[in-house]
Design an enzyme around this catalytic site. Structure first.
Site, PDB file in Angstrom:
ATOM      1  CD  GLU A 267     -31.558   4.940 -13.720  1.00  0.00           C
ATOM      2  OE1 GLU A 267     -31.027   5.397 -12.684  1.00  0.00           O
ATOM      3  OE2 GLU A 267     -31.285   5.315 -14.870  1.00  0.00           O
ATOM      4  CB  CYS A 304     -27.889   6.395 -14.467  1.00  0.00           C
ATOM      5  SG  CYS A 304     -29.158   7.435 -15.138  1.00  0.00           S
TER       6      CYS A 304
END
Lengths: 530, 530
Positions: A267, A304
């Site tokens: 990720e 994120c």
């Protein structure tokens, strides 16, 4: 408290450290050495951890859901025992606020308990049964049954920005353990002592719940060689990674080039574009401005899902909206970023936006850069200007956003079409204009893992339906999520049993269905016996 | 009939061919030119097909399950219309027997109908719903829902050995279409005319069922450049491949090295080891010998699941068992292999087994090599000798097996532990000795996608529970299957909708559950409305 730390690797239940290649943990806010030494894991230690994981995979893969759930519950209990020192150390090492770390602790424990519940329910294994048909022509159909089984030892690379929830006992570790996989956890060098506290808790939980001690090892390292050696180790069968695009891509390549390629679930962040449609802007101008800047600056933008881009159609609301954004941004706090490298990249990125790309500064946070503080910065530009610099779509990790004005609805959709993969996209609009902009939503859906309407991407719910993932370069495998119970599927593969005697089948696939799980039997869902 | 073929690319509903780079289709059994020319697809044609696929993905992804099912049903209908000429041409191009091709035709149509049923049921999308919780502290929980959505245009590389079931309308194409993905099919040069007949049927079905014509294109080519260009085309988002390890690995690497890496689902074959335990050997010696040689020589051994290795513990049954294997093998038919390259590789491989590795020939098939025929060959060796040559574990495509004698039960398990990934493993044993050998079964489970008890791996059932896959090097993604309804999941990714108004949600996720599908709602399975 400090004297308890020895900077040892936790391997196969042992604390081990001989060698001379140490690094130190740092009080991040003060920039002071915490006088805690951590040994860079050598190849020998990596081999030891891998051998233990490989050996104990035989045991972990045979553990029942209840047994694995007990292990997870024990981890949660052990973490609760060390909560005060853990929270204190995480705050010291990351400069994140106590309230933030307290919240992250709660989230981490909840996440562990969610997987425990999943395992006790047992249905997650995707049991499918097609019973034999002796009458079938031209040949009888054999009895065929399948379910998900663990993939093997997993290497997990901890993230800098979640010292608990994406770290030693974070989502990757916990979902791999839930799947039945041993984990070798590579601690982020930004919070090695935090990782050691958590790692000891996991080892204690393993011992207390009868798990083999090779099921979890923790390796320290502030040099790239540790992660690189782990990535190519033949005993490692999958990788969970949360971090930068640059490192994630390196790991992905290295794993693909192995003699036996393995899946990498990296990720790698995203700039999470936010689209504001005209009527919503008119109706809720100040609310959206406040909500956006709050999401942008939350935790100093070190998420994120930080919404780094906001685009709206240019109109008569522009000045007032931008003023409201600026007012909110100016009130946002600066602070010390997670690591010197992140701080440096943020400073350079902000500087480039002004000088290299010529974006106009809409507002700066109100605090100065004294004492190593970094502050939020909001830029603005037109879509025409933005489009000259495709690099501006890339994530700048930290509390800096770009407000983009588009000339027309068609330009908004064209912008959406031009996007690469992101974790999320957000659209603010009234019901009427959302329906009118269905084409925009359709395009955005092909670019992201999560589409948010009239909300903000920060605050990722840990639920079954969550998708924290998305097309490349947001992740290296858009078919998965790293948050929510579906994260377990990354570390499994289906195994099919043909003609297996009942006694030898896993309980999940036995006729009697002793676990009472939901199964897909001869084309129908049920949770009964056959 | 022959004059109907023009060797054209089928791109976006058009038959197109200009250029000079042709190859010819061959009557494989007679080695005679069929005088059918096929154009190697140029980069221009690849770009055209990709552009059409990309354009029409907007449409295919919005098609309902019913609409996609109608398309699949239309493909089945169109194939039935051309059945006589299709079967004839497939037999001509592959030298496979008419009965075999007739059976494969039925399997192909059944496979299409199975996916049609899956789409009409609708539950496959894995709908998950977590409704909002406005009372939650510290912050309300938003409404979150997710389901599987198509991944984008898919390139499919047809296999040589199944001119229908793993070819133009084979499992990869059909599962990708079912997922909502446009397909660009690269025909295997071993049966280009067969592919053209099928391709035209698919195009006719698309036109008849209102699908956009870019949803299926067929490209011809007997040069590696066609597949290589398709693999790296930016519009392609996933690859389905069935073929050799050598080519599969090249495709996998090329896809990983793209600016945007994409998943490759390459099924690369396997030698499918068969283990025979002592009591089973004693009880069913001749039955097992007959069953094994039948599976080994079926279709001239040209199956991914061909059981190329048989291992048993050495004992007093050895001579009789080997004699029975030899007797059965001698009665097996030779024939013409699928392509000259396959025939050449088989000849070399058989020769190497004798001369390079020194294996003893247990039996040859009874027919001579006249007329390009290749015959079955069974070798035997000890496990000690076998272990000197790890290459012997690799698949030799064709009807050649190796019978291996082990010295002890522990050697059998050690052999299992030494194996790399395979599609299947098979164990013959009585219930008692299977229970006593649970450790062997446990090891084998970590090596394969399908574990077969007292059966044979050939004959892969097309059912929900089938796993036709396995750890590398059997495939490049052990988390998937290329046979059975679960094959659809290769071409999907989950998309999450947060706070989406009911009217804009896909039907699968609406409160009312208008499709009546099974969903996972707030932690429970049901097929009702909310």
């Amino acid at each position: 408290m400090m004297t308890n730390f020895e900077g040892k690797q936790l391997i196969d239940g042992q604390s081990i450290a001989t060698g001379t290649d140490y690094f130190h943990s740092v009080n991040r806010a003060l920039g002071e050495d915490l006088e805690l030494r951590f040994l860079n894991a050598s190849q020998e230690y990596i081999n030891m951890a891998a051998a233990a994981a490989r050996r104990d995979f035989t045991i972990t893969r045979a553990k029942t859901g209840i047994e694995k759930a007990s292990f997870l519950d024990a981890i949660a209990s052990e973490l609760e025992k060390v909560r005060p020192e853990l929270v204190e150390m995480a705050c010291l090492e990351t400069a994140l606020a106590t309230a933030r770390i307290e919240g992250e602790f709660a989230r981490t424990v909840n996440q562990i308990k969610l997987f425990s519940t999943l395992l006790r329910d047992g249905h997650w294994v995707d049991a499918k049964i097609d019973t034999e048909d002796l009458q079938r022509k031209p040949a009888p159909r054999p009895d065929i049954r399948s379910m998900l089984r663990p993939i093997g030892p997993v290497a997990v690379f901890g993230a800098s920005n979640f010292p608990l929830a994406f770290s030693a006992a974070g989502g990757d570790t916990v979902s791999a353990i839930a799947a039945g996989c041993p984990v070798i956890f590579k601690a982020h060098p930004g919070h090695p002592a935090t990782c050691e506290i958590v790692g000891r808790a996991i080892v204690a939980a393993a011992a207390a719940s009868g798990m083999p001690l090779g099921c979890f090892s923790l390796l320290q390292g502030n040099i790239p060689q540790v992660g690189a050696a782990l990535t190519v180790h033949p005993s490692i069968k999958a990788i969970g990674f949360t971090g930068s695009y640059r490192v994630g891509r390196l790991v992905h390549y290295a794993a693909a080039e192995r003699a036996e390629p393995i899946p990498v679930f990296a990720e790698m962040g995203s700039s999470n574009p936010v689209f504001v449609l005209p009527q919503a802007l008119k109706d809720r101008r100040n609310t959206i401005a406040a909500g956006y800047t709050a999401a942008l600056t939350l935790g100093l933008g070190q998420f994120c899902t930080n919404p780094g881009l906001l685009i709206h159609q240019s109109g008569e609301e522009d000045d007032a909206f931008h003023q409201s954004l600026a007012d909110n941004l100016k009130a946002a706090m600066g602070g010390v970023m997670l690591t010197p490298a992140i701080a440096q990249a943020y400073s350079s990125g902000v500087s480039d936006r002004s000088t290299l790309y010529g974006l106009q500064v809409l507002a700066n946070g109100s605090e100065t850069d004294n004492n190593g503080y970094h502050q939020p910065v909001l830029f603005k530009t037109s879509l025409a200007e933005f489009s000259h610099h495709p690099e501006l779509e890339e994530e700048l990790f930290g509390p800096s956003g770009i407000v983009i004005t588009a000339g027309s609805p068609a330009e908004l959709t064209a912008f959406a079409e031009s996007l690469s993969g992101h974790l999320t996209a957000t659209v603010h609009g009234t019901d009427e204009e959302l329906e009118a902009c269905k084409g925009l939503l359709d395009v955005l859906e092909t670019k992201v893992g999560r589409l948010i309407i009239n909300g903000y991407p920060t605050g990722v719910e840990v639920v079954a339906s969550m998708v924290h993932g998305g097309p490349y370069p947001a992740t290296t495998d858009a078919r998965t999520t790293s948050v929510g119970t579906a994260a377990i599927y990354r570390f499994t593969r289906p195994v099919c049993y043909q003609g297996m005697p009942q006694a030898l089948l896993p309980d999940e696939l036995k006729d009697a269905n002793p676990l009472g799980i939901w199964r897909y039997v001869n084309g129908n869902f049920n949770n009964t016996s056959i």
